[in-house]
Write an enzyme that holds these catalytic residues in place. Sequence first.
Site, PDB file in Angstrom:
ATOM      1  CE  LYS A 109     -11.265  -0.711  10.163  1.00 20.77           C
ATOM      2  NZ  LYS A 109     -10.350  -1.703   9.622  1.00 20.77           N
TER       3      LYS A 109
ATOM      4  CG  ASN B 113      -2.072  -0.825   1.187  1.00 18.08           C
ATOM      5  OD1 ASN B 113      -2.596  -1.061   0.116  1.00 18.08           O
ATOM      6  ND2 ASN B 113      -2.518  -1.309   2.322  1.00 18.08           N
TER       7      ASN B 113
ATOM      8  CG  PHE C 105      -4.955   7.063  11.597  1.00 18.74           C
ATOM      9  CD1 PHE C 105      -4.701   6.955  12.951  1.00 18.74           C
ATOM     10  CD2 PHE C 105      -4.566   8.218  10.931  1.00 18.74           C
ATOM     11  CE1 PHE C 105      -4.067   7.978  13.643  1.00 18.74           C
ATOM     12  CE2 PHE C 105      -3.927   9.250  11.610  1.00 18.74           C
ATOM     13  CZ  PHE C 105      -3.680   9.136  12.970  1.00 18.74           C
TER      14      PHE C 105
ATOM     15  CE  LYS D  83      11.474 -12.009 -12.173  1.00 17.42           C
ATOM     16  NZ  LYS D  83      12.477 -11.303 -12.959  1.00 17.42           N
TER      17      LYS D  83
ATOM     18  CE  LYS E 243     -12.606   2.813   7.012  1.00 14.99           C
ATOM     19  NZ  LYS E 243     -11.612   3.008   5.992  1.00 14.99           N
TER      20      LYS E 243
ATOM     21  N   PRO F   1      -6.258 -10.610   8.346  1.00 17.05           N
ATOM     22  CG  PRO F   1      -4.885 -11.171  10.140  1.00 17.05           C
ATOM     23  CD  PRO F   1      -5.011 -11.314   8.646  1.00 17.05           C
ATOM     24  CG  ASP F   2      -9.756  -4.808  10.631  1.00 18.13           C
ATOM     25  OD1 ASP F   2      -9.044  -4.230  11.489  1.00 18.13           O
ATOM     26  OD2 ASP F   2     -10.500  -4.197   9.838  1.00 18.13           O
ATOM     27  CB  ILE F   3      -4.274  -5.528  13.119  1.00 19.71           C
ATOM     28  CG1 ILE F   3      -3.542  -6.418  12.110  1.00 19.71           C
ATOM     29  CG2 ILE F   3      -3.503  -5.457  14.432  1.00 19.71           C
ATOM     30  CD1 ILE F   3      -2.230  -5.834  11.597  1.00 19.71           C
TER      31      ILE F   3
END
Length: 426
Positions: free
Chosen positions: A369, A231, A351, A310, A365, A329-331
């Site tokens: 969350k 990202n 954030f 590769k 959000k 996983p969503d930490i």
Amino acid sequence: MEAAPSATLRSMMNTKDLGSELPGRHFVLGLTGGVAAYKAAEFCRLLVNAGATVQVVMTGAACRFITPLTMQALSGRPVYVSQWDDRPANNMAHINFSREADAVIVAPASADFIAQLAQGQAGELLALLCLARPLAQVPLLVAPAMNREMWAHPATQRNLRQIAADGAHLLPVAHGGQACGETGDGRMLEAEELLEELIAFMAPKPLLGQQVVVTAGPTYEAIDPVRGITNLSSGKMGFAIARAAREAGACVTLVAGPVHLSTPRGVRRIDVDSALNMHAATIDAVQGASIFIATAAVADWRPVRAAQHKIKKEDGAGSAPQLALAENPDILAGIAHSPRAQAGDLYCVGFAAESENLQANAQAKRARKGVPLLVANIGPATFGRDDNALLLVDDEGVTELPRASKRVLARQLVAEIARRVSGGEA
Ligand code: C5P
């Protein structure tokens, strides 16, 4: 087509002055005899650039290593060496200087000078003003600099313990090559490190006793040994928050994805690469923590299996490999729903990088969350930059932190978090 940004968004995108770190502060910078005196010249320049005023006082020995002229040019003030200097109208430089200052910093502090402090000697202006300073109002910071044997000598260690017991704040020494050719402990910190220590020392301490965990930077999900999914994230905001939390007195662990940033002083850093690694390291780090701030840009998906070698590009059309992806996983959500967070023992902050409808998206959000505080910023207006603007969304409503440097914003955010954690007392 993307919708035009709202008025709030536009105001948050304007760049303002970045501000300085020690505006209006006044310091006495004392130099004693040591090769590291050359670093004090750069330190003086950094102090002035940070918005502080500096009165330099040198010992006779310091003048053998660097001239008062250099320090006068850098501080913009006459330098004092002798207590018999009759320039002050009252002829009491030791009283005047020690009452005007927010702090006295001796850098470099030689073994001899530390011994003088330990004994309360006052034979030269610098030692005299250290002794004459109002103990309760004017802190004394000491940055030792000497050969490793002098540093390790029981007499020096005894003197250091004594001056610490008498109220001096000892800055650490560095390990490395020394001017004498030996290698070991006793090097004075670099000018930037001295500045960072001083800023942290002067900062208010609303997070004293708190353990803070921060995630920062991107994650990297390997496709094969040379390719991966990642990202856009420089990690600058998260690093600034870790630094600000440490300045505020917290014990800070920073779980960092792959970024090219140096670790803020006094912060424990754990380097990770993939989301799974970040997840495991963060779960471990938040045991016993009281605040968790998730700034990392975690990749949503990872290749189910990273190829061992590769992946070769085949000739001909339609040869692109088909990647099977698994969800990471969503930490943040996982930790926010943990029993400690639910019981109110771990305050979680998320954030969100948005490109429009900042407030509505942030509210949504925050609920998704399950965090008490969600901090929104405009993705394209923050990626890789040194400045940012934030919108804090919580039970109280919406708080805007207008565009400023990430360092300034991080301090403001930490103060906001401290106020919420302490129930408004910070
Ligand atoms: O869902 P989204 O990625 O927009 O959420 C952003 C927030 O959630 C950030 O605080 C980010 O650090 C955190 N997050 C996380 N683990 C993920 C995805 C996001 O901790 N897998």
